[in-house]
Design a protein around this motif. Structure first.
Motif, PDB file in Angstrom:
ATOM      1  N   ALA A  64       7.136   3.493 -26.985  1.00  0.00           N
ATOM      2  CA  ALA A  64       6.570   4.681 -26.327  1.00  0.00           C
ATOM      3  C   ALA A  64       7.525   5.858 -26.507  1.00  0.00           C
ATOM      4  O   ALA A  64       7.959   6.471 -25.529  1.00  0.00           O
ATOM      5  N   ASP A  65       7.828   6.155 -27.754  1.00  0.00           N
ATOM      6  CA  ASP A  65       8.829   7.182 -28.008  1.00  0.00           C
ATOM      7  C   ASP A  65       8.344   8.563 -27.581  1.00  0.00           C
ATOM      8  O   ASP A  65       9.127   9.375 -27.106  1.00  0.00           O
ATOM      9  N   GLU A  66       7.045   8.814 -27.742  1.00  0.00           N
ATOM     10  CA  GLU A  66       6.480  10.114 -27.359  1.00  0.00           C
ATOM     11  C   GLU A  66       5.138   9.900 -26.673  1.00  0.00           C
ATOM     12  O   GLU A  66       4.388   8.980 -27.018  1.00  0.00           O
ATOM     13  N   THR A  67       4.821  10.783 -25.751  1.00  0.00           N
ATOM     14  CA  THR A  67       3.531  10.673 -25.059  1.00  0.00           C
ATOM     15  C   THR A  67       2.370  10.970 -26.000  1.00  0.00           C
ATOM     16  O   THR A  67       1.242  10.529 -25.762  1.00  0.00           O
ATOM     17  N   THR A  68       2.631  11.699 -27.104  1.00  0.00           N
ATOM     18  CA  THR A  68       1.559  12.031 -28.059  1.00  0.00           C
ATOM     19  C   THR A  68       1.082  10.808 -28.836  1.00  0.00           C
ATOM     20  O   THR A  68       0.085  10.890 -29.563  1.00  0.00           O
ATOM     21  N   TRP A  69       1.792   9.688 -28.703  1.00  0.00           N
ATOM     22  CA  TRP A  69       1.323   8.459 -29.335  1.00  0.00           C
ATOM     23  C   TRP A  69       0.039   7.937 -28.681  1.00  0.00           C
ATOM     24  O   TRP A  69      -0.655   7.099 -29.251  1.00  0.00           O
ATOM     25  N   PHE A  70      -0.217   8.414 -27.456  1.00  0.00           N
ATOM     26  CA  PHE A  70      -1.338   7.884 -26.674  1.00  0.00           C
ATOM     27  C   PHE A  70      -2.323   9.004 -26.356  1.00  0.00           C
ATOM     28  O   PHE A  70      -1.961  10.185 -26.311  1.00  0.00           O
ATOM     29  N   GLY A  71      -3.579   8.630 -26.138  1.00  0.00           N
ATOM     30  CA  GLY A  71      -4.621   9.612 -25.912  1.00  0.00           C
ATOM     31  C   GLY A  71      -4.449  10.366 -24.609  1.00  0.00           C
ATOM     32  O   GLY A  71      -3.726   9.933 -23.703  1.00  0.00           O
ATOM     33  N   PRO A  72      -5.122  11.531 -24.476  1.00  0.00           N
ATOM     34  CA  PRO A  72      -5.069  12.310 -23.229  1.00  0.00           C
ATOM     35  C   PRO A  72      -5.482  11.447 -22.031  1.00  0.00           C
ATOM     36  O   PRO A  72      -6.411  10.645 -22.118  1.00  0.00           O
ATOM     37  N   GLY A  73      -4.765  11.643 -20.937  1.00  0.00           N
ATOM     38  CA  GLY A  73      -5.052  10.886 -19.718  1.00  0.00           C
ATOM     39  C   GLY A  73      -4.379   9.530 -19.658  1.00  0.00           C
ATOM     40  O   GLY A  73      -4.465   8.835 -18.650  1.00  0.00           O
ATOM     41  N   SER A  74      -3.696   9.122 -20.731  1.00  0.00           N
ATOM     42  CA  SER A  74      -3.018   7.817 -20.740  1.00  0.00           C
ATOM     43  C   SER A  74      -1.829   7.825 -19.787  1.00  0.00           C
ATOM     44  O   SER A  74      -1.205   8.863 -19.542  1.00  0.00           O
TER      45      SER A  74
ATOM     46  N   ASP B  40      -5.501  15.826 -19.230  1.00  0.00           N
ATOM     47  CA  ASP B  40      -5.238  16.627 -20.436  1.00  0.00           C
ATOM     48  C   ASP B  40      -4.107  16.070 -21.282  1.00  0.00           C
ATOM     49  O   ASP B  40      -3.989  16.393 -22.466  1.00  0.00           O
ATOM     50  N   GLU B  41      -3.250  15.254 -20.669  1.00  0.00           N
ATOM     51  CA  GLU B  41      -2.094  14.752 -21.405  1.00  0.00           C
ATOM     52  C   GLU B  41      -1.710  13.372 -20.912  1.00  0.00           C
ATOM     53  O   GLU B  41      -2.096  12.950 -19.815  1.00  0.00           O
ATOM     54  N   ALA B  42      -0.946  12.671 -21.749  1.00  0.00           N
ATOM     55  CA  ALA B  42      -0.412  11.368 -21.362  1.00  0.00           C
ATOM     56  C   ALA B  42       0.882  11.562 -20.577  1.00  0.00           C
ATOM     57  O   ALA B  42       1.541  12.601 -20.687  1.00  0.00           O
ATOM     58  N   MET B  43       1.251  10.572 -19.765  1.00  0.00           N
ATOM     59  CA  MET B  43       2.475  10.637 -18.965  1.00  0.00           C
ATOM     60  C   MET B  43       3.187   9.300 -18.995  1.00  0.00           C
ATOM     61  O   MET B  43       2.547   8.242 -19.081  1.00  0.00           O
TER      62      MET B  43
ATOM     63  N   GLU C 283       0.824  -1.208   0.000  1.00  0.00           N
ATOM     64  CA  GLU C 283       0.000   0.000   0.000  1.00  0.00           C
ATOM     65  C   GLU C 283       0.865   1.269   0.000  1.00  0.00           C
ATOM     66  O   GLU C 283       0.533   2.252  -0.664  1.00  0.00           O
ATOM     67  N   ALA C 284       1.968   1.240   0.733  1.00  0.00           N
ATOM     68  CA  ALA C 284       2.857   2.413   0.762  1.00  0.00           C
ATOM     69  C   ALA C 284       3.451   2.668  -0.625  1.00  0.00           C
ATOM     70  O   ALA C 284       3.551   3.816  -1.084  1.00  0.00           O
ATOM     71  N   HIS C 285       3.842   1.591  -1.321  1.00  0.00           N
ATOM     72  CA  HIS C 285       4.374   1.739  -2.685  1.00  0.00           C
ATOM     73  C   HIS C 285       3.306   2.310  -3.614  1.00  0.00           C
ATOM     74  O   HIS C 285       3.586   3.193  -4.439  1.00  0.00           O
ATOM     75  N   LEU C 286       2.088   1.805  -3.493  1.00  0.00           N
ATOM     76  CA  LEU C 286       1.015   2.262  -4.378  1.00  0.00           C
ATOM     77  C   LEU C 286       0.667   3.724  -4.132  1.00  0.00           C
ATOM     78  O   LEU C 286       0.364   4.464  -5.079  1.00  0.00           O
ATOM     79  N   ARG C 287       0.726   4.153  -2.886  1.00  0.00           N
ATOM     80  CA  ARG C 287       0.461   5.568  -2.589  1.00  0.00           C
ATOM     81  C   ARG C 287       1.489   6.466  -3.280  1.00  0.00           C
ATOM     82  O   ARG C 287       1.153   7.510  -3.843  1.00  0.00           O
ATOM     83  N   GLU C 288       2.747   6.048  -3.229  1.00  0.00           N
ATOM     84  CA  GLU C 288       3.802   6.822  -3.904  1.00  0.00           C
ATOM     85  C   GLU C 288       3.547   6.876  -5.411  1.00  0.00           C
ATOM     86  O   GLU C 288       3.690   7.930  -6.050  1.00  0.00           O
ATOM     87  N   MET C 289       3.169   5.741  -5.982  1.00  0.00           N
ATOM     88  CA  MET C 289       2.927   5.699  -7.424  1.00  0.00           C
ATOM     89  C   MET C 289       1.707   6.523  -7.809  1.00  0.00           C
ATOM     90  O   MET C 289       1.718   7.223  -8.832  1.00  0.00           O
ATOM     91  N   MET C 290       0.648   6.455  -7.012  1.00  0.00           N
ATOM     92  CA  MET C 290      -0.563   7.231  -7.321  1.00  0.00           C
ATOM     93  C   MET C 290      -0.250   8.731  -7.337  1.00  0.00           C
ATOM     94  O   MET C 290      -0.770   9.482  -8.160  1.00  0.00           O
ATOM     95  N   SER C 291       0.630   9.141  -6.434  1.00  0.00           N
ATOM     96  CA  SER C 291       1.028  10.549  -6.404  1.00  0.00           C
ATOM     97  C   SER C 291       1.769  10.933  -7.677  1.00  0.00           C
ATOM     98  O   SER C 291       1.543  11.997  -8.263  1.00  0.00           O
ATOM     99  N   LEU C 292       2.665  10.059  -8.139  1.00  0.00           N
ATOM    100  CA  LEU C 292       3.437  10.345  -9.351  1.00  0.00           C
ATOM    101  C   LEU C 292       2.565  10.315 -10.612  1.00  0.00           C
ATOM    102  O   LEU C 292       2.803  11.060 -11.562  1.00  0.00           O
ATOM    103  N   LEU C 293       1.555   9.460 -10.621  1.00  0.00           N
ATOM    104  CA  LEU C 293       0.742   9.276 -11.823  1.00  0.00           C
ATOM    105  C   LEU C 293      -0.200  10.456 -12.105  1.00  0.00           C
ATOM    106  O   LEU C 293      -0.645  10.624 -13.247  1.00  0.00           O
ATOM    107  N   GLN C 294      -0.496  11.250 -11.071  1.00  0.00           N
ATOM    108  CA  GLN C 294      -1.348  12.445 -11.255  1.00  0.00           C
ATOM    109  C   GLN C 294      -2.595  12.113 -12.093  1.00  0.00           C
ATOM    110  O   GLN C 294      -2.850  12.716 -13.141  1.00  0.00           O
TER     111      GLN C 294
END
Length: 584
Positions: free
Chosen positions: A166-176, A62-65, A46-57
């Motif tokens: 995954a060369d660019e984030t624009t390859w994927f839809g917004p929110g990906s 509006d954009e892929a990450m 759970e501690a690992h997932l909390r850290e990841m959820m924070s990073l994933l925003q």
């Protein structure tokens, strides 16, 4: 009547696309309405997932990450990524876990063909369409740029894998969101991935609980197994992979069987663990492997600058090599104090890698019986660069002949020690034995002679460690000591005087703790302008030290228990730690 779901919407043309997206989301939500329980109860997850959820925003649609997860083999990167996918899949139109990427960029195809093939396999998996064929490298963008996807790229070990998939984030839809797991932090940096989670080791309490979950199917040890479980946890070095594999193997076993497994763990690595850890080692080039093996055997917990000095005249680029080993999570760098740290299980893997080498290729000798034979029969070879000799692993006396090292002209690292104090192995050294002339590390605990051989030449030495020896004197006169950085003579209880160290202009640490026959320190110590630490505690006959130790570099001095010391010398104001008590 069974549960039904009704969708109502107005057939307004302008809102058609928006409505269809909403319907798709609602249907996906219903299909994933039952939450997965696959990862319930995983210690520390759970501690690992909390850290990841924070990073994933996830609120930013509006954009892929692209987000990275890095850490050493066996630390739990893949588990964290799978748990993320399980927990978040309902929030995305498509989700896919792409595994077995390691080694996927080695083939007879040219680079274009390899990228095309990777993209075909990738899209087949993401879109769940077996045997897809594509004709150009824009296919990933074409198919996915309007879709909100969650993609896990697991165990990436080549930058070109990321460039293909995954060369660019624009390859994927917004929110990906694209999550990349790797042991190599440099790959993430090269690809411009700045949001990275580095998985740390569990606490000792969490590590014990992980072991118990697999060994006892509960979070704590059975009665009578508490200390055994703690010892096994320590032997596994808190690595989750090791705790899982070893814990599973101990399930249902009796106390004496646990003790047998513990004895085996001290010298032999479980095959399943070795197979995982060995992958990163095998991916190194030859010089990086050589550096890795030498760190595992001789330089774990040593300062990086010291290790660089050890190889200064060789072909190894130590600074670059250390950076590569850090990036690949094979070592870490501690900063208080600064030192290289290699995990216990990686050390085991390194030793087994050495053991599996062809004898005529072996640069490091570690097998005690092989070493005895080499030293007694003078049968060493030029290929040997290091000897690590644990004398407590043999039962008979050791006889080191006069020319034992004569054929080992490239021997630079000699370490003779004992890991068990309950053994009393006698080492006999010929009084005219010749040390190798190019030694950089001489670590010999309980050296048996009263003097070092008259032919001893320390001009290449970087570290001299002769603690708990029988020496009364090291050498006569001034020797060439231009490379010496560290000198440890702790508990040399018969040592009556230190040699002339005036040429040791790089000496940083001098320790003579417990030298109970030592009466005086030579005045030349007051001129060692790189000396940082001077330890002479419990030298209960020490009377005279240089009156002026006004060295700008000197930060730590220990005079504790020097009861006969006549006067405390003058120190620089730069000194940070001074221990003094019980003096005359």
């Amino acid at each position: 009547m069974g549960n039904k779901c009704f969708f109502s919407f107005s057939l307004v043309r302008d809102n058609e696309a928006e409505m269809m997206e909403k319907i798709a989301k609602d249907v996906l939500g219903l299909l994933n309405a039952t939450p997965s329980r696959d990862f319930d109860g995983m210690v520390g997850l759970e501690a690992h997932l909390r850290e990841m959820m924070s990073l994933l925003q996830l609120d930013n649609e509006d954009e892929a990450m692209i987000v990275g997860i890095c850490g050493p083999a066996g630390i739990g990167k893949t588990t964290i990524a799978r748990a993320l996918q399980s927990r978040l899949s309902h929030r995305f139109q498509l989700t896919c876990f792409v595994d077995n990427l390691r080694g996927s960029y080695h083939s007879s195809f040219d680079e274009y063909g390899l990228r095309l093939r990777l993209q075909e396999q990738f899209l087949s998996k993401v879109l769940n369409q077996n045997g897809m064929r594509i004709s150009h490298l824009g296919a990933v963008r074409e198919r996915l740029c309007d879709m909100k996807v969650l993609i896990i790229l697991d165990d990436v070990n080549n930058l070109k894998q990321l460039e293909a998939l995954a060369d660019e984030t624009t390859w994927f839809g917004p929110g990906s969101r694209i999550v990349v797991t790797t042991e190599n932090k440099e790959i993430l940096r090269q690809h411009g991935i700045t949001c990275t989670y580095e998985v740390g080791f569990p606490s000792r309490e969490e590590a014990l609980e992980i072991l118990c979950r697999y060994a006892f199917r509960q979070s704590y040890p059975h009665d009578g197994f508490q200390e055994l479980a703690k010892s096994v946890t320590w032997l596994c070095g808190d690595l989750p992979l090791g705790l899982r594999v070893v814990g599973s193997s101990l399930r249902g076993k009796k106390e004496e069987e646990w003790e047998e497994v513990m004895r085996r763990l001290e010298t032999v690595l479980d095959r399943d663990i070795e197979d995982v850890l060995r992958v990163s080692y095998d991916s190194l080039d030859e010089n990086e492997q050589i550096l890795f093996l030498h760190i595992a055997v001789f330089f774990n917990y040593k300062d990086g600058d010291l290790v660089e000095a050890m190889f200064i005249d060789g072909d190894l680029d130590v600074k670059s090599g250390l950076k590569i080993l850090v990036n690949r999570s094979l070592i870490s760098i501690d900063h208080f104090p600064e030192s290289i740290v290699m995990h216990k299980l990686l050390q085991h893997m390194a030793r087994q890698a050495i053991h599996k080498q062809e004898p005529w290729k072996r640069q490091i000798l570690m097998d005690a019986h092989e070493i005895c034979d080499v030293l007694e029969t003078e049968s060493g070879s030029r290929s040997v660069t290091g000897i690590s000799f644990d004398t407590s692993t043999i039962s008979d006396a050791v006889y080191i002949s006069k020319n034992a090292f004569k054929r080992m002209r490239n021997l630079q690292f000699l370490s003779i020690y004992e890991t068990r104090s309950d053994r009393d192995v006698i080492v006999h050294v010929h009084e005219e034995m010749d040390f190798p002339h190019r030694l950089r590390l001489l670590h010999w605990e309980a050296y048996p002679g009263k003097y070092l051989p008259c032919t001893f030449r320390p001009e290449y030495l970087v570290e001299l460690n002769l603690r708990e020896n029988m020496l009364e004197k090291l050498w006569e006169g001034a020797q060439a000591l231009a490379n010496l950085k560290k000198m440890d003579l702790n508990w040399s209880v018969y040592l009556k005087e230190l040699p002339d160290l005036s040429n040791a202009t790089k000496l940083e640490r001098l320790t003579v703790s417990g030298c109970q026959s030592l009466v005086e320190l030579p005045s030349c110590i007051g001129k060692l302008h790189k000396l940082e630490e001077l330890k002479m505690d419990l030298c209960n006959k020490l009377q005279v030290v240089p009156t002026l130790l006004n060295l700008a570099s000197l930060a730590k001095v220990d005079l504790f228990g020097c009861r006969k010391l006549r006067r405390i010398p003058d120190f620089s104001r730069n000194i940070r730690q001074l221990l003094v008590s019980r003096i005359a």
